[in-house]
Design an enzyme around this catalytic site. Structure first.
Site, PDB file in Angstrom:
ATOM      1  N   SER A  50       2.557  -0.662  -2.875  1.00 18.12           N
ATOM      2  CA  SER A  50       2.168  -1.381  -1.668  1.00 18.12           C
ATOM      3  C   SER A  50       2.626  -2.839  -1.736  1.00 18.12           C
ATOM      4  O   SER A  50       3.798  -3.107  -1.974  1.00 18.12           O
ATOM      5  CB  SER A  50       0.654  -1.257  -1.469  1.00 18.12           C
ATOM      6  N   ASP A 164       1.747   4.856   1.699  1.00 21.32           N
ATOM      7  CA  ASP A 164       1.370   3.844   0.713  1.00 21.32           C
ATOM      8  C   ASP A 164       1.119   4.422  -0.684  1.00 21.32           C
ATOM      9  O   ASP A 164       0.332   5.351  -0.859  1.00 21.32           O
ATOM     10  CB  ASP A 164       0.108   3.142   1.201  1.00 21.32           C
TER      11      ASP A 164
END
Length: 304
Positions: A50, A164
């Site tokens: 991320s 993610d």
């Protein structure tokens, strides 16, 4: 992990760095890297999920200073203009404008051509497993890695629908074990809060003052802030997106603890989990200083 092991990391010894997922808190990792490099440590490998992948990619490309300068100079309104709404898409934002801005700052390198060993970690939604992105366009890999479900649209790469990396690997320690590094430093984005549990960081007036002005502000307020009653007061502490982000953060904190227990790094640097709201990227200057401070504390405690 023990601090006794950390004291054995010698200056110039090859070190691998694991950068965690944490939304805007991830910007603190710019300060973490600055502090580590100031101590003369030789970072040879980086793995990130991320926002950790975003910072790690810039560092691997040799453009960390440029990213830091841009983040420090980018205010709230300028940052909000980079969030292009994903109308008709399965998320609030597409992330296209943000990635284009990052390309202009850092360039568009290929991962295999970077001077450092770099891995961006994402999650394959269909196969329900962690994916290590170690080749190809760096920003495509980073974009996949920060595709927070519901916030940024999933990213299709190599025929896979990716989201993610923090969903399964908020602290991707294992992804660094392919490197030649002798030691491992991990940055945990879920450290103890700076404000005691149960105490509100900001009152309602302070929260209202932080809301962006105009139509964009009202739209974000409906998604990020709590609903308001007829008198303009909040009748819920969190809005939809804030509830989603806090739920994800809670899950990531638990997974990160398990990852560190199963594969202990030599040193853990912890960023307070209440350093900012997950979307407050415009507070980068403050967050970078938090990263430097917490890194210096951890390194001093380890004997550097």
């Amino acid at each position: 992990m023990s601090d006794a092991h950390a004291t054995q990391i010698a200056g110039g010894e090859p070190v691998a760095l694991v950068l965690g997922a944490g939304g805007a808190r991830g910007m603190a990792q710019i300060g973490v890297i600055e502090a580590i490099q100031a101590r003369g440590m030789n970072i040879v490998a980086i793995a990130g999920s991320s926002s950790g992948a975003l910072v790690g990619g810039a560092c691997a490309a040799g453009k960390l200073a440029e990213l830091g300068d841009w983040m420090r100079a980018t205010g709230r309104n300028a940052m909000l203009r980079l969030l292009d709404p994903g109308f008709g898409r399965p998320a609030l934002f597409t992330g296209d404008r943000l990635v284009q801005a990052l390309r202009e700052i850092v360039g568009s390198p290929r991962i295999e051509e970077l001077p450092l060993d770099f891995t961006a970690v994402a999650v394959d939604l269909l196969r329900q497993r962690e994916v290590w992105l170690r080749r190809g366009d760096m920003w495509s890999a980073v974009r996949a890695s920060f595709a927070i479900p519901g916030i940024f649209t999933p990213f299709e790469l190599h025929g896979r629908e990716l989201v993610d990396g923090g969903l399964l690997a908020p602290l991707p320690i294992t992804a660094t074990r392919l490197s030649d590094a002798h030691r491992l430093i991990a940055v945990d984005m879920h450290g103890w809060p700076q404000v005691p549990e149960g105490q509100l960081v900001q009152d309602a007036e302070a929260l209202a003052a932080l809301e962006p002005p105009g139509m964009v502000g009202r739209w974000l307020g409906r998604h990020f802030g709590g609903d308001r009653d007829g008198d303009g007061r909040r009748d819920h502490r969190f809005g939809l997106t804030e509830t989603m982000s806090r739920a994800l953060d809670t899950m990531q904190a638990q997974i990160a603890r398990v990852q560190m227990a199963l594969d202990p790094p030599e040193l853990v640097i912890r960023i307070p989990r209440d350093a900012c709201q997950f979307y407050e990227f415009w507070r980068a200057a403050e967050l970078i200083e938090v990263g430097r401070r917490e890194t210096d504390k951890a390194l001093d405690a380890a004997g550097y």
